[in-house]
Enzyme design. Structure first.
Site, PDB file in Angstrom:
ATOM      1  N   HIS A 264       0.812  -1.220   0.000  1.00 26.00           N
ATOM      2  CA  HIS A 264       0.000   0.000   0.000  1.00 26.00           C
ATOM      3  C   HIS A 264       0.844   1.267   0.000  1.00 26.00           C
ATOM      4  O   HIS A 264       0.316   2.370  -0.153  1.00 26.00           O
ATOM      5  CB  HIS A 264      -0.928  -0.030   1.221  1.00 26.00           C
ATOM      6  CG  HIS A 264      -2.177   0.753   1.047  1.00 26.00           C
ATOM      7  ND1 HIS A 264      -2.546   1.754   1.909  1.00 26.00           N
ATOM      8  CD2 HIS A 264      -3.149   0.704   0.102  1.00 26.00           C
ATOM      9  CE1 HIS A 264      -3.690   2.277   1.517  1.00 26.00           C
ATOM     10  NE2 HIS A 264      -4.080   1.658   0.417  1.00 26.00           N
ATOM     11  N   HIS A 494      -8.718  10.732  -0.141  1.00 25.96           N
ATOM     12  CA  HIS A 494      -7.965   9.486  -0.168  1.00 25.96           C
ATOM     13  C   HIS A 494      -6.698   9.654   0.664  1.00 25.96           C
ATOM     14  O   HIS A 494      -5.966   8.705   0.906  1.00 25.96           O
ATOM     15  CB  HIS A 494      -7.640   9.081  -1.603  1.00 25.96           C
ATOM     16  CG  HIS A 494      -7.132   7.684  -1.742  1.00 25.96           C
ATOM     17  ND1 HIS A 494      -5.807   7.382  -1.964  1.00 25.96           N
ATOM     18  CD2 HIS A 494      -7.767   6.489  -1.663  1.00 25.96           C
ATOM     19  CE1 HIS A 494      -5.645   6.072  -2.026  1.00 25.96           C
ATOM     20  NE2 HIS A 494      -6.819   5.500  -1.846  1.00 25.96           N
TER      21      HIS A 494
END
Length: 609
Positions: A264, A494
């Site tokens: 990630h 985000h």
């Protein structure tokens, strides 16, 4: 998969129990015949979560809102006000249940994609949007708009000493120009103004290789690029197929040996003829993440090369060089050795942030302090200021996805994780853990519905119903997304941030921007009676501590993009403080259930499958 609970029966696209963004293999679209946005695949060409696939599908094939009862179940239900839109996650019997279930659609027949008839409750903006070009044309137009994304702003002004934090937001299409004046697009970051590129490494979760190459200036597009990813099996094959046409692209697979882990981390390593730059950010390498979302970027200084005879380690007071090297070594990947060597050859002494990473593994003893929330705890214990006597400084967490946190707050959130967030230099002066307020910022259904992207913005907020219904105890902590300070209230976040503000939210003890969402997979969870920390995923962020800037605390900047009239030490928090708690009708956005009661800003409903 079909699931039945006290909330009704729903068709679920994917499980969210253990992690927020699971990689899924992408298969070519087999749909035929004319479509809205013909020529565009029903699925993204890159590997991504089921939530993002649903958003992509609805962007190219929207389900138009119709305010008749034709799409609603024929049963008597109490009607809520518009504030009550969305999923009811309350145990109260008189709360309204969801309107539409997959069960109530005729078997094998998708929801009708109805022609939109504007009604009295639809705004002028929504009517105008409905007359705009198809999504595929809008996307092309936006890309053309960003061809000169850096024009009209002096990048050198942005990188000078007036911004000691070097913390930026990405540019957002569709907001006032003044809110983009000191924001960055990926093309700005890769611009020749930042340096003459020799080679680069891109660490990320989602890659659209064709799009990425176009973000580099033409003169740099054939320079070596290393893509560091976590894809396996079909997804890995797909990424290799994307990269195959480009001889200058090589790939490095990050090992993910623990189930449900993801790669990630979002970082760029940019080697120039003039030196080296490190960029740690929150955006996937796909167009959507750089278009109408709130995203964060930290830019390092330009690190000069250390020449022979210059006897310096090039280390900073924050040990950034050693920590970045340790993070890269944790991959145990031969392609990264070249970058480790490059970092060793450069002077990183001007760095004033601390690196906080997560790497997959089970860590004991002193190794526990190297990663995840124990790394944060260790740094705060060493450097974070204590609150003045009698003051109770809250903690704030802001994120775009949520993992499974257990049956109650004591299992992780308000025990080991909160204990790390509350760590300070002088332990004896702190109030008890339970006394410290915890504010969690996560978009509501109404936030998503009224956003620039409309409901498809929720594809990047992959909180699933399977997880949500198991942890209703969490939702009273939730606060709305609001970012008037940066002009981004309608650009869904985000970005992920965590911080420790003063009780009046005018000062900060510290601020962290990171890829890590609110999940045990990202931050780690204790095992073996606290003797071992288990982390599933790779994550990376930077921690801003006042002591590294010669300060006791940071003052919160009143307006994110305000002029230099405010003190240089004012920290630019990208959203509004104090956060506003959800109202009684607000619900957290959950991606894999329908929202059909009111249209979004494009006149559409959300039917994810």
């Amino acid at each position: 998969m079909s699931q039945e609970s006290s909330y009704g029966k729903w068709t679920i696209s994917s499980s969210d129990d253990s992690e927020d963004e699971k990689p899924k293999p992408v298969k070519p679209s087999t749909s035929s015949g004319p479509q809205a946005g013909q020529g565009v695949s029903k699925e993204p060409t890159y590997t991504c979560s089921e939530a993002r696939k649903a958003a992509h599908k609805r962007q190219i094939s929207p389900v138009k809102f119709n305010n008749t009862d034709s799409v609603l179940p024929h049963k008597k239900q109490k009607m809520d006000s518009p504030e009550g839109l969305g999923w009811c996650l309350s145990s109260s019997d008189d709360e309204q249940q969801p309107d539409v279930t997959q069960q109530e659609q005729p078997k094998g027949v998708p929801p009708q994609e109805k022609k939109y008839a504007p009604s009295a409750n639809v705004t002028t903006a929504q009517k105008v949007e409905d007359r705009s070009p198809p999504d595929s044309h809008r996307a092309q137009r936006a890309d053309e708009e960003y061809e000169t994304s850096g024009e009209g702003q002096d990048i050198w002004d942005m990188l000078d000493k007036e911004n000691p934090f070097q913390f930026y937001l990405t540019r957002v299409s569709g907001i006032k120009a003044k809110y983009n004046s000191k924001a960055l697009h990926i093309k700005d970051i890769l611009s020749p103004l930042f340096g003459t590129l020799v080679s680069s490494a891109q660490f990320n979760y989602c890659f659209d290789v064709n799009w990425l190459i176009k973000q580099y200036p033409p003169e740099f597009r054939k320079k070596p690029i290393l893509l560091v990813h976590g894809d396996k099996r079909e997804a890995k094959a797909d990424l290799h197929a994307q990269a195959k046409p480009y001889a200058n692209i090589s790939l490095c697979q990050a090992k993910l040996d623990i189930a449900f882990g993801t790669h990630h981390t979002k970082m760029m390593l940019l080697l120039y003829e003039e030196g080296l730059r490190v960029v740690i950010h929150t955006s996937n390498l796909i167009r959507e993440d750089w278009h109408q979302k709130t995203q964060g970027i930290w830019l390092s200084p330009l690190y000069p090369r250390i020449y022979q005879g210059n006897h310096t380690s090039g280390e900073s007071s924050t040990h950034f060089k050693a920590d970045l090297t340790s993070y890269l070594m944790a991959y145990n990947a031969p392609p990264l050795q070249e970058w480790i060597d490059i970092i060793q050859e450069h002077d990183l002494s001007e760095t004033n942030v601390y690196l906080i990473g997560s790497t997959p593994g089970r860590f004991q003893g002193s190794h526990k302090d190297n990663w995840g929330h124990f790394r944060l705890r260790k740094l705060l214990q060493a450097h974070a200021p204590s609150a003045p006597r009698g003051e109770c400084w809250p903690v704030v967490g802001q994120f775009s996805s949520i993992g499974s946190l257990g049956p109650d707050e004591s299992k992780w959130l308000c025990s080991e994780f909160k204990e790390s967030l509350l760590a300070v230099r002088e332990e004896g002066r702190t109030p008890g853990r339970s006394a410290v307020p915890l504010h969690l910022i996560y978009p509501s259904v109404e936030n998503v519905r009224t956003s620039l992207e409309g409901y498809p913005a929720g594809g990047s907020l992959p909180y699933g119903i399977q997880t949500a219904e198991k942890q209703r105890w969490l939702h009273p902590y939730f606060h709305k997304w609001s970012a008037e300070t940066s002009g981004r209230s309608n650009a869904m976040p985000h970005i992920k941030t965590y911080m420790r503000p003063s009780p009046d939210f005018s000062k900060l003890a510290w601020f962290l921007v990171t890829s890590a969402n609110l999940s045990k997979a990202a931050w780690g969870a204790l095992e073996k009676n606290g003797a071992q920390l288990m982390i599933r995923s790779y994550e990376l962020g930077v921690l801003f501590l006042p002591s590294a800037f010669g300060l006791d605390t940071f003052k919160v900047k009143q307006k994110f993009f305000s002029s230099s009239s405010e003190p240089m030490a004012s920290f630019p928090v990208p959203y509004d403080l104090p956060p506003e708690l959800y109202g009684s009708k607000d619900r957290p956005w959950i991606w894999n259930i329908p929202y059909v009661k009111a249209p979004d800003t494009h006149g559409n409903m959300w039917v994810p499958s």
